[in-house]
Design a protein around this motif. Structure first.
Motif, mmCIF file in Angstrom:
data_model
loop_
_atom_site.group_PDB
_atom_site.id
_atom_site.type_symbol
_atom_site.label_atom_id
_atom_site.label_comp_id
_atom_site.label_asym_id
_atom_site.label_seq_id
_atom_site.Cartn_x
_atom_site.Cartn_y
_atom_site.Cartn_z
ATOM 1 N N VAL A 5 1.951 9.961 3.369
ATOM 2 C CA VAL A 5 1.315 9.730 1.837
ATOM 3 C C VAL A 5 2.078 8.574 1.244
ATOM 4 N N GLY A 6 3.336 8.388 1.431
ATOM 5 C CA GLY A 6 4.334 7.650 0.872
ATOM 6 C C GLY A 6 5.727 8.013 0.050
ATOM 7 N N THR A 41 8.811 6.042 0.577
ATOM 8 C CA THR A 41 8.517 4.884 -0.187
ATOM 9 C C THR A 41 8.726 5.096 -1.681
ATOM 10 N N ILE A 67 7.122 -1.638 -6.091
ATOM 11 C CA ILE A 67 6.539 -0.250 -6.304
ATOM 12 C C ILE A 67 7.194 0.221 -7.637
ATOM 13 N N LYS A 127 1.814 15.442 1.679
ATOM 14 C CA LYS A 127 1.255 15.581 3.123
ATOM 15 C C LYS A 127 1.940 14.274 3.847
ATOM 16 N N GLY A 128 1.807 14.501 5.191
ATOM 17 C CA GLY A 128 2.591 13.462 6.049
ATOM 18 C C GLY A 128 2.000 12.188 5.725
ATOM 19 N N GLY A 146 -0.666 -4.235 0.291
ATOM 20 C CA GLY A 146 -1.348 -5.258 1.145
ATOM 21 C C GLY A 146 -0.191 -5.502 2.303
ATOM 22 N N GLU A 147 0.882 -4.919 2.343
ATOM 23 C CA GLU A 147 1.720 -5.020 3.632
ATOM 24 C C GLU A 147 2.726 -3.660 3.467
ATOM 25 N N GLU A 148 3.440 -3.526 4.575
ATOM 26 C CA GLU A 148 4.095 -2.574 4.707
ATOM 27 C C GLU A 148 5.519 -2.641 3.722
ATOM 28 N N VAL A 149 5.931 -1.646 3.475
ATOM 29 C CA VAL A 149 6.909 -1.662 2.128
ATOM 30 C C VAL A 149 8.269 -1.431 2.891
ATOM 31 N N ASN A 162 -0.767 7.193 -4.572
ATOM 32 C CA ASN A 162 -0.125 5.926 -3.739
ATOM 33 C C ASN A 162 -1.321 5.329 -3.002
ATOM 34 N N ARG A 163 -1.077 4.078 -2.694
ATOM 35 C CA ARG A 163 -1.934 3.284 -1.968
ATOM 36 C C ARG A 163 -3.464 3.161 -2.320
ATOM 37 N N VAL A 216 -0.296 3.947 -7.804
ATOM 38 C CA VAL A 216 0.608 2.638 -7.269
ATOM 39 C C VAL A 216 -0.505 2.059 -6.268
ATOM 40 N N LYS A 217 -0.763 0.919 -6.398
ATOM 41 C CA LYS A 217 -1.722 0.092 -5.348
ATOM 42 C C LYS A 217 -1.197 0.006 -4.065
ATOM 43 N N HIS A 218 -2.154 -0.056 -3.245
ATOM 44 C CA HIS A 218 -1.577 -0.568 -1.826
ATOM 45 C C HIS A 218 -1.152 -2.000 -1.862
HETATM 46 N N1 LIG Z 1 1.858 1.333 -1.902
HETATM 47 C C1 LIG Z 1 2.083 1.004 -0.731
HETATM 48 N N2 LIG Z 1 1.281 -0.193 -0.220
HETATM 49 C C2 LIG Z 1 1.351 -0.584 1.107
HETATM 50 N N3 LIG Z 1 1.921 0.234 1.956
HETATM 51 C C3 LIG Z 1 2.607 1.410 1.594
HETATM 52 C C4 LIG Z 1 2.573 1.806 0.315
HETATM 53 N N4 LIG Z 1 3.207 3.079 -0.004
HETATM 54 C C5 LIG Z 1 3.614 3.378 1.188
HETATM 55 N N5 LIG Z 1 3.284 2.345 2.281
HETATM 56 C C6 LIG Z 1 3.585 2.247 3.861
HETATM 57 O O1 LIG Z 1 3.199 3.580 4.328
HETATM 58 C C7 LIG Z 1 3.755 4.126 5.571
HETATM 59 C C8 LIG Z 1 4.366 5.428 5.134
HETATM 60 O O2 LIG Z 1 5.045 5.687 4.003
HETATM 61 P P1 LIG Z 1 5.979 6.560 4.034
HETATM 62 O O3 LIG Z 1 7.122 6.581 5.137
HETATM 63 O O4 LIG Z 1 6.940 6.218 2.594
HETATM 64 O O5 LIG Z 1 5.200 7.686 3.958
HETATM 65 P P2 LIG Z 1 5.974 9.463 3.874
HETATM 66 O O6 LIG Z 1 5.074 10.090 3.200
HETATM 67 O O7 LIG Z 1 7.428 9.371 3.655
HETATM 68 O O8 LIG Z 1 5.715 9.685 5.421
HETATM 69 P P3 LIG Z 1 6.135 10.946 6.359
HETATM 70 O O9 LIG Z 1 5.644 12.217 6.048
HETATM 71 O O10 LIG Z 1 6.258 10.431 7.826
HETATM 72 O O11 LIG Z 1 7.688 11.163 5.909
HETATM 73 C C9 LIG Z 1 5.120 3.122 5.448
HETATM 74 O O12 LIG Z 1 4.614 2.181 6.609
HETATM 75 C C10 LIG Z 1 4.890 2.349 4.181
HETATM 76 O O13 LIG Z 1 5.434 1.039 4.218
#
Ligand SMILES: Nc1ncnc2c1ncn2[C@@H]1O[C@H](COP(=O)(O)OP(=O)(O)OP(=O)(O)O)[C@@H](O)[C@H]1O
Ligand SMILES: [Mg+2]
Length: 390
Positions: A12-13, A16, A295, A9-10, A283-286, A241-242, A279-281
């Protein structure tokens, strides 16, 4: 070449996780390309490197690419694009709108398939990792031969073969040799089918579901899993994730974390026996290679992510006395589901699930058998065939 596709889904990570996996496989010595097919690219941000519509070297063994459908169309389908433009103009569509329309729905995904075909043929990379658009579009990508018919019947007022027939007319009015464009369109469809085959081969491709421990996300991942299996795609693992760490009972996140725990369990139960990475969060943008490495270590501490992580064919034929059982993995579909229709038409078994449909060509020898009944057993559709006239 191995292809890894991360979907979910949109937000979710996916980006990353795809980028982190690429950093890891590159470090392991595999020549790796991570490629974003999502028109709203964020791969450049995750890697903290400006990427182009062609592969860009990021560091040893690691390349990144952000697709641009207009770039790909110009490069590969110049004639086809001219043909589409001419057809639209002939219908009185003005140039700007025609330009827009010439990027047909699903084109982004289709262009990704063309690049994959090229890399596979050229043996250009050891590992290609696809960072895809949110779930819906990935399903479109993977069921594209049917979408191609949709394009042809809906996007044009003419049927596939009629396009050829209007060719001389278009040529007369515009001077554009439409046959070439038509050939490109046909070649495109052939390549799409070829890549679809590659991607349903578990030795070549692994599809991985990325989720967060949240209700709607899990629901969508389940649906994606069902459809991917129905179309025969090798889903080999789940990434959660997160995940939030434990916090005090008076924290504002306390309730959220309690519900995450419950959903972690739901995911384990629902997707068993698929391997699940957590995968844990952070605590900051990745973003940037260093955080992606962190990660990757959490994701795959001691496994090789380029290898298939689980392998059970979603399609099996079993001999059972005078009967044959055809088994198709349809996880989460329940016995008596009104969404499911199974019919046998000649050599084909037609499975309709919700608004998705798959036609299976059953093996030749089953033409001596008739479909008797079907049941759902622990996430498997079992179709019984018995010998004709018995
Ligand atoms: N394990 C994590 N811990 C902290 N932040 C995370 C983690 N995984 C992802 N993020 C953050 O969450 C946000 C969304 O992640 P990401 O862009 O990878 O998702 P996506 O599924 O590709 O989104 P989209 O559907 O829009 O393409 C980003 O700002 C990323 O840095
Ligand atoms: Mg993304």
């Amino acid at each position: 070449m191995r292809i890894l596709l991360y979907t979910g889904k949109g937000g979710v990570g996916k980006t990353t996780i795809a980028a982190a996996t690429a950093v890891k496989t590159a470090e392991m010595g595999y020549k790796t390309l991570v490629i974003s097919t999502d028109p709203a690219h964020s791969l450049s941000d995750a890697l903290d490197v400006k990427l182009q519509p062609e592969p860009t070297l990021i560091q040893e063994n690691l390349y990144g690419q952000e697709l641009d459908v207009y770039y790909s169309m110009k490069k590969y389908w110049g004639q086809m694009r001219e043909m589409l433009l001419a057809i639209f103009k002939l219908q009185g569509v003005n140039r700007v709108v025609a330009e827009e329309m010439s990027a047909l729905p699903g084109m982004e995904e289709a262009s990704a398939f063309l690049w994959i075909d090229k890399y596979y043929e050229e043996k250009a990379f050891d590992v290609v990792i696809i960072d895809s658009a949110p779930t819906g579009e990935t399903l479109t990508l993977l069921t594209i031969p049917q979408v191609s018919q949709w394009w042809l019947s809906k996007a044009f007022p003419f049927q596939k073969y009629a396009i050829k027939a209007v060719g001389s007319m278009v040529r007369g009015v515009t001077g554009i040799p439409i046959d070439k464009g038509y050939e490109e369109l046909d070649e495109l469809f052939n390549k799409l089918q070829k890549v679809q085959k590659l991607m349903s081969n578990p030795e070549i491709c692994s599809i991985r579901l990325v989720v967060n421990p949240e209700r709607m996300v899990i629901k969508e991942a389940k649906r994606a899993y069902t459809y991917l299996q129905m179309y025969g795609y090798p889903v080999d693992s789940v990434v959660i994730n997160r995940i939030f760490p434990e916090m005090d009972a008076d924290s504002v996140f306390h309730k959220y974390i309690q519900s995450q725990k419950k959903y972690l369990q739901t995911i384990e139960e629902s997707f068993d026996p698929l391997p699940i990475a957590q995968v844990k969060h952070l605590g900051e943008e990745v973003f940037g290679i260093d955080l992606l490495k962190t990660i990757a270590t959490l994701l795959y501490p001691d496994s090789d992510p380029s290898k298939p992580l689980y392998n059970e064919s979603p399609f099996q034929i079993i001999e059972n006395g005078s009967r044959y059982l055809l088994k198709i993995h349809l996880p989460f579909v329940e016995e008596g589901s009104e969404d499911l229709r199974v019919t046998s038409v000649g050599q084909e078994l037609v499975i309709q699930l919700g608004n998705q449909r798959r036609n299976f060509f059953v093996p030749n020898f089953l033409s001596f058998y008739t479909m008797e009944k079907h049941t759902i057993n622990e996430g498997w559709l079992v179709v019984f065939y018995k010998k004709k006239g018995v």
